[in-house]
Design a protein around this motif. Structure first.
Motif, PDB file in Angstrom:
ATOM      1  N   SER A 137     -21.596   7.982  34.319  1.00 14.05           N
ATOM      2  CA  SER A 137     -21.630   7.236  35.654  1.00 14.05           C
ATOM      3  C   SER A 137     -20.202   7.621  36.305  1.00 14.05           C
ATOM      4  N   GLY A 138     -20.486   7.308  37.604  1.00 14.76           N
ATOM      5  CA  GLY A 138     -19.228   7.980  38.785  1.00 14.76           C
ATOM      6  C   GLY A 138     -19.928   8.415  40.031  1.00 14.76           C
ATOM      7  N   CYS A 139     -19.378   9.380  40.447  1.00 12.04           N
ATOM      8  CA  CYS A 139     -19.806   9.890  41.847  1.00 12.04           C
ATOM      9  C   CYS A 139     -21.296  10.412  41.476  1.00 12.04           C
ATOM     10  N   GLN A 140     -22.332   9.630  42.188  1.00  8.48           N
ATOM     11  CA  GLN A 140     -23.651   9.924  41.912  1.00  8.48           C
ATOM     12  C   GLN A 140     -24.229  11.390  42.236  1.00  8.48           C
ATOM     13  N   GLY A 141     -23.815  11.702  43.351  1.00  6.77           N
ATOM     14  CA  GLY A 141     -24.218  12.787  43.706  1.00  6.77           C
ATOM     15  C   GLY A 141     -23.612  14.238  42.878  1.00  6.77           C
ATOM     16  N   CYS A 142     -22.292  14.116  42.470  1.00  6.68           N
ATOM     17  CA  CYS A 142     -21.675  15.061  41.618  1.00  6.68           C
ATOM     18  C   CYS A 142     -22.360  15.103  40.172  1.00  6.68           C
ATOM     19  N   ILE A 143     -22.685  13.733  39.934  1.00 10.92           N
ATOM     20  CA  ILE A 143     -23.277  13.793  38.479  1.00 10.92           C
ATOM     21  C   ILE A 143     -24.954  14.385  38.617  1.00 10.92           C
TER      22      ILE A 143
ATOM     23  N   ILE B 259     -14.648   9.927  37.500  1.00 10.67           N
ATOM     24  CA  ILE B 259     -15.889   9.813  37.985  1.00 10.67           C
ATOM     25  C   ILE B 259     -16.838  11.182  38.261  1.00 10.67           C
ATOM     26  N   TYR B 260     -16.063  12.077  38.183  1.00 14.29           N
ATOM     27  CA  TYR B 260     -16.590  13.728  38.385  1.00 14.29           C
ATOM     28  C   TYR B 260     -16.758  14.528  37.219  1.00 14.29           C
ATOM     29  N   PRO B 261     -17.965  15.272  37.503  1.00 17.33           N
ATOM     30  CA  PRO B 261     -17.826  16.311  36.181  1.00 17.33           C
ATOM     31  C   PRO B 261     -16.495  17.383  36.152  1.00 17.33           C
ATOM     32  N   CYS B 262     -16.324  17.781  34.933  1.00 19.00           N
ATOM     33  CA  CYS B 262     -15.513  18.548  34.764  1.00 19.00           C
ATOM     34  C   CYS B 262     -15.801  19.919  34.055  1.00 19.00           C
TER      35      CYS B 262
ATOM     36  N   SER C 239     -16.518  17.604  42.774  1.00 14.37           N
ATOM     37  CA  SER C 239     -16.550  16.603  43.685  1.00 14.37           C
ATOM     38  C   SER C 239     -16.738  16.736  45.091  1.00 14.37           C
ATOM     39  N   PRO C 240     -17.077  16.032  45.926  1.00 19.68           N
ATOM     40  CA  PRO C 240     -17.466  16.162  47.280  1.00 19.68           C
ATOM     41  C   PRO C 240     -16.490  17.183  47.968  1.00 19.68           C
ATOM     42  N   ASN C 241     -15.377  17.414  47.685  1.00 16.36           N
ATOM     43  CA  ASN C 241     -14.327  18.252  48.302  1.00 16.36           C
ATOM     44  C   ASN C 241     -14.284  19.655  47.166  1.00 16.36           C
ATOM     45  N   ASN C 242     -15.103  19.851  46.253  1.00 13.06           N
ATOM     46  CA  ASN C 242     -14.970  20.960  45.499  1.00 13.06           C
ATOM     47  C   ASN C 242     -16.079  21.194  44.668  1.00 13.06           C
ATOM     48  N   ALA C 243     -16.727  22.660  45.088  1.00 11.50           N
ATOM     49  CA  ALA C 243     -17.760  22.965  44.515  1.00 11.50           C
ATOM     50  C   ALA C 243     -17.588  23.761  43.027  1.00 11.50           C
TER      51      ALA C 243
END
Length: 127
Positions: free
Chosen positions: A28-34, A93-96, A112-116
């Motif tokens: 769970s967390g940032c849906q788009g990132c997940i 909330i972000y994948p690592c 994250s939305p700011n890091n690919a």
């Protein structure tokens, strides 16, 4: 703090030392990132350099349906049922993505939305 937490978590799971890369996918967390993480998992499940750690996964069955992968049968998938990798920071909330060298964490970053982070990893894997 994050680096220490991740290092201690990796020390708790022996299997991590066999890999060059670790991808921690929170449930769970940032849906788009997940979703990007799930797509990366699907596209790279055969890569023996990557260990995928699934943490806070609400339903392994749903994730298996989404990816089409029998996750429990994969050698390079660790199901974190004890929440060892529930990172105590706002980045949880972000994948690592973690780079290992000789079994030790040398760098990490979050998708994250700011890091690919997944795009960067994909490029590094093809070099």
């Amino acid at each position: 703090m994050e680096k220490d937490f991740l290092t201690k978590g990796l020390e708790r799971i022996e299997i991590a030392k066999k890999y060059e890369w670790i991808v921690i996918l929170p449930g769970s967390g940032c849906q788009g990132c997940i979703q990007e993480g799930e797509y990366f998992l699907k596209e790279n499940i055969e890569n023996e350099k990557i260990l995928f750690i699934l943490t806070k996964t609400a339903s392994l069955k749903i994730l298996q349906q989404k990816t089409g992968i029998s996750l429990r049968e994969q050698e390079n998938v660790y199901i974190d049922s004890n929440y060892i990798f529930d990172i105590p920071s706002e980045n949880k909330i972000y994948p690592c993505v973690i780079k290992l060298q000789d079994g030790k964490l040398i760098e990490y970053e979050f998708q994250s939305p700011n890091n690919a982070a997944f795009l960067k990893l994909k490029k590094r894997l093809t070099v």
